[in-house]
Design a protein around this motif. Structure first.
Motif, short mmCIF file in Angstrom:
data_model
loop_
_atom_site.label_atom_id
_atom_site.label_comp_id
_atom_site.label_asym_id
_atom_site.label_seq_id
_atom_site.Cartn_x
_atom_site.Cartn_y
_atom_site.Cartn_z
N SER A 1 0.83 -1.21 0.00
CA SER A 1 0.00 0.00 0.00
C SER A 1 0.86 1.26 0.00
O SER A 1 0.49 2.27 -0.59
CB SER A 1 -0.95 0.00 1.19
N THR A 2 2.01 1.19 0.67
CA THR A 2 2.95 2.32 0.72
C THR A 2 4.37 1.76 0.70
O THR A 2 4.59 0.56 0.89
CB THR A 2 2.78 3.17 2.00
N LEU A 3 5.33 2.65 0.55
CA LEU A 3 6.73 2.25 0.57
C LEU A 3 7.11 1.63 1.90
O LEU A 3 7.94 0.72 1.97
CB LEU A 3 7.62 3.46 0.26
N ALA A 4 6.49 2.07 2.97
CA ALA A 4 6.77 1.52 4.30
C ALA A 4 6.40 0.04 4.39
O ALA A 4 6.95 -0.68 5.23
CB ALA A 4 6.03 2.31 5.36
N ALA A 5 5.50 -0.44 3.55
CA ALA A 5 5.07 -1.83 3.58
C ALA A 5 6.06 -2.78 2.90
O ALA A 5 5.92 -3.99 3.02
CB ALA A 5 3.70 -1.97 2.92
N ILE A 6 7.05 -2.24 2.23
CA ILE A 6 8.09 -3.06 1.61
C ILE A 6 9.07 -3.46 2.71
O ILE A 6 9.64 -2.59 3.37
CB ILE A 6 8.85 -2.30 0.49
N PRO A 7 9.28 -4.75 2.93
CA PRO A 7 10.16 -5.16 4.02
C PRO A 7 11.57 -4.59 3.90
O PRO A 7 12.14 -4.55 2.82
CB PRO A 7 10.20 -6.69 3.89
N HIS A 8 12.10 -4.13 5.04
CA HIS A 8 13.48 -3.63 5.06
C HIS A 8 14.45 -4.72 5.51
O HIS A 8 15.64 -4.49 5.64
CB HIS A 8 13.60 -2.37 5.94
N THR A 9 13.91 -5.91 5.70
CA THR A 9 14.72 -7.07 6.06
C THR A 9 14.81 -8.02 4.87
O THR A 9 13.95 -7.97 3.98
CB THR A 9 14.08 -7.80 7.26
N PRO A 10 15.83 -8.87 4.84
CA PRO A 10 15.94 -9.84 3.74
C PRO A 10 14.71 -10.74 3.70
O PRO A 10 14.12 -11.00 4.74
CB PRO A 10 17.20 -10.63 4.09
N PRO A 11 14.29 -11.21 2.54
CA PRO A 11 15.03 -11.15 1.28
C PRO A 11 14.84 -9.86 0.49
O PRO A 11 15.66 -9.54 -0.36
CB PRO A 11 14.48 -12.34 0.50
N ASP A 12 13.77 -9.11 0.74
CA ASP A 12 13.55 -7.88 -0.06
C ASP A 12 14.58 -6.81 0.27
O ASP A 12 15.16 -6.22 -0.61
CB ASP A 12 12.14 -7.32 0.20
N ARG A 13 14.74 -6.52 1.53
CA ARG A 13 15.69 -5.52 2.05
C ARG A 13 15.60 -4.18 1.32
O ARG A 13 16.52 -3.73 0.67
CB ARG A 13 17.12 -6.07 2.00
N ARG A 14 14.45 -3.51 1.51
CA ARG A 14 14.29 -2.16 0.96
C ARG A 14 15.28 -1.25 1.66
O ARG A 14 15.39 -1.25 2.88
CB ARG A 14 12.87 -1.65 1.20
#
Length: 111
Positions: A43-56
């Motif tokens: 829904s927002t950039l904050a919802a993208i995980p900042h942890t692996p595997p995505d690691r935003r």
């Protein structure tokens, strides 16, 4: 989140499983498709995980204002908020809770 692309060619490549596999190989193509799905469904950039595997993570230097998600040990999917103006916090940082649209810039190994 609304996802746009820097160029029509990039959009065509990243939206075609066949072209992705041809350009990046089967394994990396599969990861790119997963990351794009995560981005599109957030829904927002904050919802993208900042942890692996995505690691935003937010980039710096000549990539100031851009973000990346990990694809593998070397490759990253680079994107930027697609807002004019970009929503900011009082301290001048990007308000990732208000970023609802991004532009995919490239897939690259910038290391």
């Amino acid at each position: 989140m609304k996802v746009a692309f820097k160029s029509r060619k990039l959009e065509k490549t990243l939206n075609s499983e066949e072209l992705l596999k041809r350009m990046y190989g089967n394994r990396l193509a599969r990861v790119i498709m997963m990351r794009l799905a995560v981005l599109a469904n957030a829904s927002t950039l904050a919802a993208i995980p900042h942890t692996p595997p995505d690691r935003r993570h937010q980039l710096t230097g000549d990539r100031e204002g851009q973000y990346a998600v990990d694809l593998d040990k070397h490759n990253r999917l680079i994107f930027a908020p697609n807002h004019d103006p970009v929503p900011l916090l009082d301290d001048g940082g990007v308000d990732i809770h208000s970023v609802t649209a991004i532009t995919i810039i490239e897939v690259i190994d910038y290391h």
